[in-house]
Design a protein around this motif. Structure first.
Motif, PDB file in Angstrom:
ATOM      1  N   LEU A 203       0.852  -8.512 -11.778  1.00 15.96           N
ATOM      2  CA  LEU A 203       1.093  -9.958 -11.729  1.00 15.96           C
ATOM      3  C   LEU A 203       2.341 -10.320 -10.935  1.00 15.96           C
ATOM      4  N   ILE A 204       3.329  -9.431 -10.915  1.00 11.70           N
ATOM      5  CA  ILE A 204       4.547  -9.720 -10.157  1.00 11.70           C
ATOM      6  C   ILE A 204       4.465  -9.179  -8.726  1.00 11.70           C
ATOM      7  N   ASN A 205       3.355  -8.545  -8.401  1.00  8.08           N
ATOM      8  CA  ASN A 205       3.135  -8.029  -7.052  1.00  8.08           C
ATOM      9  C   ASN A 205       2.565  -9.158  -6.184  1.00  8.08           C
ATOM     10  N   PRO A 206       3.282  -9.633  -5.174  1.00 12.05           N
ATOM     11  CA  PRO A 206       2.769 -10.754  -4.372  1.00 12.05           C
ATOM     12  C   PRO A 206       1.503 -10.422  -3.609  1.00 12.05           C
ATOM     13  N   LEU A 207       1.288  -9.141  -3.305  1.00 12.07           N
ATOM     14  CA  LEU A 207       0.077  -8.771  -2.580  1.00 12.07           C
ATOM     15  C   LEU A 207      -1.169  -8.947  -3.441  1.00 12.07           C
ATOM     16  N   THR A 208      -0.996  -8.909  -4.766  1.00 14.26           N
ATOM     17  CA  THR A 208      -2.116  -9.143  -5.671  1.00 14.26           C
ATOM     18  C   THR A 208      -2.760 -10.497  -5.405  1.00 14.26           C
ATOM     19  N   TYR A 209      -1.940 -11.491  -5.131  1.00 15.02           N
ATOM     20  CA  TYR A 209      -2.441 -12.846  -4.912  1.00 15.02           C
ATOM     21  C   TYR A 209      -3.120 -12.967  -3.549  1.00 15.02           C
ATOM     22  N   GLY A 210      -2.647 -12.170  -2.580  1.00 17.11           N
ATOM     23  CA  GLY A 210      -3.328 -12.154  -1.294  1.00 17.11           C
ATOM     24  C   GLY A 210      -4.714 -11.531  -1.395  1.00 17.11           C
ATOM     25  N   VAL A 211      -4.811 -10.417  -2.104  1.00 17.20           N
ATOM     26  CA  VAL A 211      -6.111  -9.771  -2.294  1.00 17.20           C
ATOM     27  C   VAL A 211      -7.033 -10.674  -3.106  1.00 17.20           C
ATOM     28  N   SER A 212      -6.488 -11.322  -4.125  1.00 15.57           N
ATOM     29  CA  SER A 212      -7.291 -12.233  -4.950  1.00 15.57           C
ATOM     30  C   SER A 212      -7.839 -13.389  -4.124  1.00 15.57           C
ATOM     31  N   ALA A 213      -7.004 -13.957  -3.256  1.00 16.85           N
ATOM     32  CA  ALA A 213      -7.463 -15.048  -2.396  1.00 16.85           C
ATOM     33  C   ALA A 213      -8.565 -14.558  -1.457  1.00 16.85           C
TER      34      ALA A 213
END
Length: 261
Positions: A203-213
């Motif tokens: 959740l604190i990994n910003p790349l997680t949100y890129g992959v999710s998008a």
């Protein structure tokens, strides 16, 4: 304005020409992730189960993460040029020129981002082979998501490479830092299937949100449970990219102050 944008454009174009003249770099950034996607996707496809998205095969699920991995690899190859330029004397000549440090940073990051985006698009064209149709609007949105991820990762690579003296040390730091960052981004497994303590890391990994998008745009309703809504994921990617650019700019300015002292 010309004193800012012309140097930035020149460095941007130089990165693109330099990358695609070196075929080994093109193959090195595109080949391994492609083999990884095929081998791991087919090998683990029968055992993959995603809560809430049982109709998503592992080959389709892994497609988004592999596209991001290609962007990551290309960003690494692109930012290595900072160390090479310093060793060859090119960077010194640029730094002593009457050019804004912001233009230098922006040109290098945009050049690496453009190369990473083009490499990622080559892989995205294979989406129909994984049973993922892509429409025009969907494709345009994917380009925007990939560019945001590429800009952030290239900015991160710039920030690290700016302080490094050798390509060997740069490779070691990037492998130690970026590969775990990618592994814990939801590229290999969804957040819903991770251990509780691992979820917080993701959740604190910003790349997680890129992959999710990327997954939301690519898979649509078949997307496994994600960390956040698409607008929030895009916002995190944008803030991540802007933060890396600002930190890289500050690092370049500190070099000027140190040289002046």
């Amino acid at each position: 304005m010309n004193s800012f944008w012309l140097p930035a454009f020149t460095l941007w174009w130089r990165e693109i020409v330099r990358f695609y003249r070196d075929r080994s770099r093109v193959i090195g950034s595109l080949g391994p992730p492609l083999l990884f996607w095929l081998l791991i996707g087919f090998g683990l496809g029968g055992s993959f189960q995603s809560p809430g998205a049982s109709n998503v095969g592992y080959l389709r699920y892994l497609f988004s993460g592999t596209a991001v991995l290609i962007v990551l690899f290309t960003a690494i190859f692109s930012t290595i040029s900072i160390i090479e330029d310093r060793r060859e004397g090119f960077m010194q000549s640029v730094l002593v020129a009457p050019v804004s440090r912001g233009a230098i940073v922006l040109g290098k990051i945009l050049g690496g981002s453009a190369v990473a985006l083009l490499q990622g698009l080559v892989f995205v064209l294979l989406a129909p082979l994984a049973g993922i149709p892509i429409g025009l609007a969907q494709g345009l949105l994917l380009i925007g998501v990939m560019f945001g991820i590429a800009f952030a990762l290239t900015g991160l690579g710039f920030l690290i490479a700016w302080r490094m003296e050798s390509t060997q040390g740069f490779h070691g730091i990037m492998n130690l830092f970026l590969m775990p960052m990618w592994l814990l981004s939801g590229s290999l497994f969804p957040l819903s299937g991770a251990a509780s303590w691992l979820k917080w890391v993701m959740l604190i990994n910003p790349l997680t949100y890129g992959v999710s998008a990327f997954q939301r745009v690519l898979l649509g309703d078949a997307t496994p449970p994600q960390v956040a809504s698409l607008p929030l994921c895009l916002a995190v990617v944008a803030v991540f990219g802007l933060g890396m650019f600002v930190l890289s700019w500050k690092a370049a300015l500190q070099t000027r102050r140190a040289a002046a002292v």
